[in-house]
Structures are given as structure tokens and as C-alpha cells.
Write a protein that holds these residues in place. Structure first.
Motif, PDB file in Angstrom:
ATOM      1  N   GLN A   1      53.862  54.857 -20.715  1.00  0.00           N
ATOM      2  CA  GLN A   1      52.887  54.422 -19.721  1.00  0.00           C
ATOM      3  C   GLN A   1      51.856  53.475 -20.342  1.00  0.00           C
ATOM      4  N   ALA A   2      51.499  53.732 -21.613  1.00  0.00           N
ATOM      5  CA  ALA A   2      50.488  52.915 -22.269  1.00  0.00           C
ATOM      6  C   ALA A   2      51.047  51.597 -22.792  1.00  0.00           C
ATOM      7  N   VAL A   3      52.314  51.610 -23.236  1.00  0.00           N
ATOM      8  CA  VAL A   3      52.886  50.440 -23.902  1.00  0.00           C
ATOM      9  C   VAL A   3      53.632  49.516 -22.959  1.00  0.00           C
ATOM     10  N   PHE A   4      54.421  50.092 -22.050  1.00  0.00           N
ATOM     11  CA  PHE A   4      55.271  49.270 -21.202  1.00  0.00           C
ATOM     12  C   PHE A   4      54.441  48.439 -20.218  1.00  0.00           C
ATOM     13  N   HIS A   5      54.978  47.314 -19.881  1.00  0.00           N
ATOM     14  CA  HIS A   5      54.307  46.419 -18.933  1.00  0.00           C
ATOM     15  C   HIS A   5      54.231  47.076 -17.551  1.00  0.00           C
ATOM     16  N   LYS A   6      53.018  47.156 -17.017  1.00  0.00           N
ATOM     17  CA  LYS A   6      52.813  47.786 -15.709  1.00  0.00           C
ATOM     18  C   LYS A   6      52.934  46.731 -14.607  1.00  0.00           C
ATOM     19  N   GLN A   7      54.135  46.431 -14.237  1.00  0.00           N
ATOM     20  CA  GLN A   7      54.385  45.425 -13.209  1.00  0.00           C
ATOM     21  C   GLN A   7      53.845  45.901 -11.864  1.00  0.00           C
ATOM     22  N   THR A   8      53.088  45.045 -11.201  1.00  0.00           N
ATOM     23  CA  THR A   8      52.596  45.376  -9.863  1.00  0.00           C
ATOM     24  C   THR A   8      53.727  45.152  -8.862  1.00  0.00           C
ATOM     25  N   LEU A   9      54.175  46.244  -8.253  1.00  0.00           N
ATOM     26  CA  LEU A   9      55.280  46.177  -7.309  1.00  0.00           C
ATOM     27  C   LEU A   9      54.819  45.858  -5.887  1.00  0.00           C
ATOM     28  N   TYR A  10      53.551  46.167  -5.617  1.00  0.00           N
ATOM     29  CA  TYR A  10      52.987  45.918  -4.283  1.00  0.00           C
ATOM     30  C   TYR A  10      51.484  45.727  -4.434  1.00  0.00           C
ATOM     31  N   ALA A  11      50.935  44.781  -3.691  1.00  0.00           N
ATOM     32  CA  ALA A  11      49.488  44.575  -3.661  1.00  0.00           C
ATOM     33  C   ALA A  11      49.086  44.199  -2.244  1.00  0.00           C
ATOM     34  N   THR A  12      48.020  44.797  -1.757  1.00  0.00           N
ATOM     35  CA  THR A  12      47.565  44.520  -0.401  1.00  0.00           C
ATOM     36  C   THR A  12      47.011  43.101  -0.283  1.00  0.00           C
TER      37      THR A  12
ATOM     38  N   VAL B   1      58.772  58.916  -0.515  1.00  0.00           N
ATOM     39  CA  VAL B   1      59.786  59.338   0.450  1.00  0.00           C
ATOM     40  C   VAL B   1      59.649  58.441   1.683  1.00  0.00           C
ATOM     41  N   PRO B   2      60.471  57.392   1.812  1.00  0.00           N
ATOM     42  CA  PRO B   2      60.342  56.469   2.945  1.00  0.00           C
ATOM     43  C   PRO B   2      60.520  57.173   4.285  1.00  0.00           C
ATOM     44  N   ILE B   3      59.726  56.741   5.269  1.00  0.00           N
ATOM     45  CA  ILE B   3      59.806  57.274   6.627  1.00  0.00           C
ATOM     46  C   ILE B   3      60.321  56.214   7.592  1.00  0.00           C
ATOM     47  N   ASP B   4      59.788  55.015   7.464  1.00  0.00           N
ATOM     48  CA  ASP B   4      60.133  53.945   8.398  1.00  0.00           C
ATOM     49  C   ASP B   4      60.274  52.623   7.642  1.00  0.00           C
ATOM     50  N   PHE B   5      61.052  51.692   8.235  1.00  0.00           N
ATOM     51  CA  PHE B   5      61.323  50.409   7.587  1.00  0.00           C
ATOM     52  C   PHE B   5      61.074  49.259   8.561  1.00  0.00           C
TER      53      PHE B   5
ATOM     54  N   LYS C   1      54.689  44.342   5.133  1.00  0.00           N
ATOM     55  CA  LYS C   1      56.094  43.984   4.964  1.00  0.00           C
ATOM     56  C   LYS C   1      56.345  43.371   3.586  1.00  0.00           C
ATOM     57  N   GLY C   2      57.502  43.709   2.994  1.00  0.00           N
ATOM     58  CA  GLY C   2      57.896  43.061   1.750  1.00  0.00           C
ATOM     59  C   GLY C   2      58.190  43.983   0.588  1.00  0.00           C
ATOM     60  N   PHE C   3      57.800  45.271   0.673  1.00  0.00           N
ATOM     61  CA  PHE C   3      58.032  46.193  -0.446  1.00  0.00           C
ATOM     62  C   PHE C   3      59.442  46.780  -0.352  1.00  0.00           C
ATOM     63  N   LYS C   4      60.352  46.211  -1.128  1.00  0.00           N
ATOM     64  CA  LYS C   4      61.742  46.674  -1.126  1.00  0.00           C
ATOM     65  C   LYS C   4      62.138  47.358  -2.427  1.00  0.00           C
ATOM     66  N   ASP C   5      61.333  47.156  -3.461  1.00  0.00           N
ATOM     67  CA  ASP C   5      61.684  47.653  -4.791  1.00  0.00           C
ATOM     68  C   ASP C   5      61.286  49.116  -4.930  1.00  0.00           C
ATOM     69  N   VAL C   6      62.000  49.988  -4.194  1.00  0.00           N
ATOM     70  CA  VAL C   6      61.680  51.414  -4.223  1.00  0.00           C
ATOM     71  C   VAL C   6      62.919  52.226  -4.576  1.00  0.00           C
ATOM     72  N   ASP C   7      62.731  53.220  -5.416  1.00  0.00           N
ATOM     73  CA  ASP C   7      63.791  54.151  -5.803  1.00  0.00           C
ATOM     74  C   ASP C   7      63.200  55.550  -5.693  1.00  0.00           C
ATOM     75  N   ILE C   8      63.771  56.387  -4.840  1.00  0.00           N
ATOM     76  CA  ILE C   8      63.177  57.705  -4.592  1.00  0.00           C
ATOM     77  C   ILE C   8      63.263  58.615  -5.814  1.00  0.00           C
ATOM     78  N   THR C   9      64.059  58.245  -6.814  1.00  0.00           N
ATOM     79  CA  THR C   9      64.149  59.057  -8.028  1.00  0.00           C
ATOM     80  C   THR C   9      63.125  58.636  -9.075  1.00  0.00           C
ATOM     81  N   ASN C  10      62.468  57.499  -8.865  1.00  0.00           N
ATOM     82  CA  ASN C  10      61.461  57.010  -9.812  1.00  0.00           C
ATOM     83  C   ASN C  10      60.064  57.441  -9.403  1.00  0.00           C
TER      84      ASN C  10
END
Length: 226
Positions: free
Chosen positions: A38-49, A135-139, A175-184
């Protein structure tokens, strides 16, 4: 001869010390690998308002790092902790776990805690950061996520029963957040609200005005065992 013996002993002791240090460092790294990543790896912003008001609010103060247990009233924390278990290692521990399960099924305080909507008002309208599973509910029509429940452990609402409402957070996003994995695991930052949301998949006692999503490396659930 005595000098040679001392020299050999010194080499042996140095070798043993190096091995011991190596094992110790290796164990330390292994135990803290999630934090190190968490401290070393690059914290890529996956979504920003894109909401300027939320962006401004987020820039005004450092978000409070929230733990899932912090969302529980103290009395519920205590009653749930009473029945927390680890993986049984022998027959005695297995028997004790069975007895705890039997007691839990007849403990009304525990059963009430499993469906509780009691909240912690001190976090209302505060900018917070919390890590968990999506846990996605709607798309949206482009298959990006429109809304989701944020939960403390993997499988909640899908493979496992939903957590209590005060251990679930409802989130809506643009709209636009597609990079989701429920196991992550992910870290969400946003303004926490006390607001009930009900869905067939579960009920949440909190909602979050989402500012950003970044990856999280580790186990976010600081309280429960499953």
C-alpha cells in the motif's frame, strides 16, 4: 589451535546471526506485506468526481481514515465480538465454535445486531476514507457502474449473507467507472451521510458522496472473521 577454534566459532556465530536476522526480516516483511504494498505501489486513481463542491470539500481537510468497527455502536461491537472465531485447529476448538454458534442463535442481542440500523452520528457529513469491497447494484448503458454497496468482506450480499445495515455503505457515482473487480479491495474517499438505503441485495444505514476510488492492498475488515 585455540585461536583457530575461536575464529571458527566466530564465523559460525556470525553465520547463525545472519540466518536469524534473515528469518526475522522475512517474517516481518511477510506479516506487513499488505501495508508495504500500500505504501510503495503506485496508487492509481480509478475514479474521481467532477463535482466541484465535493472536490473543494475534499481539499479543505485530510479525510479521517475510518475502520469498519468504528461504524458500530460500542454495545453492538461488544456483542458481536463475543461470537468472533478463528479457524479451529483441533477438536476442542471445533467444539467451542459449535457451542458459540448455538449460543449466538439464541442470543437476541446478537440477532438484533445482525440487522441493526444504529449509526455513529459523529461521522455524519465528515470527509472519510475507508477500504473494502465493491458490490455493484446498478449499471449505466455503457456497462459502467452506476451504484454499489461498499462492504467489509468479500462475498457479502453475493456468496455470504449481507452484513448488518450499519456495516454497509451505499454509493452512487458518475458514468465511466468500469475498472471494478469484486474480488479486489478499494479505498473510497468521500462525505459520509447517515441515510437508509434499501435494495433486494441488502440495506445500508450509511451513504457516501464519492470523491475518489483507489486500489487497496490488504484485508480491510478490521473486526469480523468469516
Amino acid at each position: 589451535m585455540g585461536s583457530q577454534l575461536k575464529s571458527k566459532l566466530k564465523i559460525i556465530l556470525t553465520f547463525v546471526l545472519c540466518i536469524g536476522l534473515g528469518v526475522g526480516v522475512g517474517r516481518l516483511v511477510l506479516d506487513n506485506w499488505a501495508s508495504i504494498k500500500q505504501a510503495v505501489f503506485h496508487k492509481q486513481t480509478l475514479y474521481a468526481t467532477s463535482d466541484p463542491a465535493l472536490q473543494s470539500l475534499a481539499n479543505q481537510a485530510q479525510p479521517f481514515v475510518l475502520k469498519w468497527a468504528s461504524l458500530l455502536p460500542s454495545e453492538e461491537h461488544e456483542v458481536i465480538a463475543r461470537y468472533q472465531t478463528t479457524q479451529p485447529q483441533n477438536l476442542e476448538e471445533m467444539t467451542a465454535q459449535v457451542m458459540r454458534s448455538i449460543n449466538a442463535s439464541t442470543d437476541q442481542d446478537y440477532q438484533n445486531a445482525l440487522i441493526s440500523t444504529q449509526t455513529m452520528t459523529e461521522f455524519e457529513n465528515k470527509m472519510v476514507s475507508i477500504s473494502g469491497f465493491i458490490v455493484p447494484i446498478d449499471f449505466y448503458d455503457d456497462k459502467s457502474v452506476k451504484s454499489f454497496f461498499f462492504v467489509p468482506y468479500f462475498g457479502a450480499c453475493i456468496h455470504l449473507p449481507a452484513p448488518p445495515p450499519n456495516q454497509m455503505i451505499y454509493v452512487e457515482l458518475e458514468k465511466g467507472f468500469k475498472d471494478v473487480d469484486i474480488t479486489n479491495t478499494y479505498t473510497l474517499t468521500g462525505k459520509l451521510n447517515i441515510e437508509l438505503f434499501e435494495d433486494l441485495m441488502g440495506t445500508s444505514a450509511y451513504t457516501l458522496d464519492l470523491v475518489s476510488i483507489i486500489p487497496f492492498y490488504g484485508q480491510p475488515d478490521d473486526f469480523r472473521t468469516h
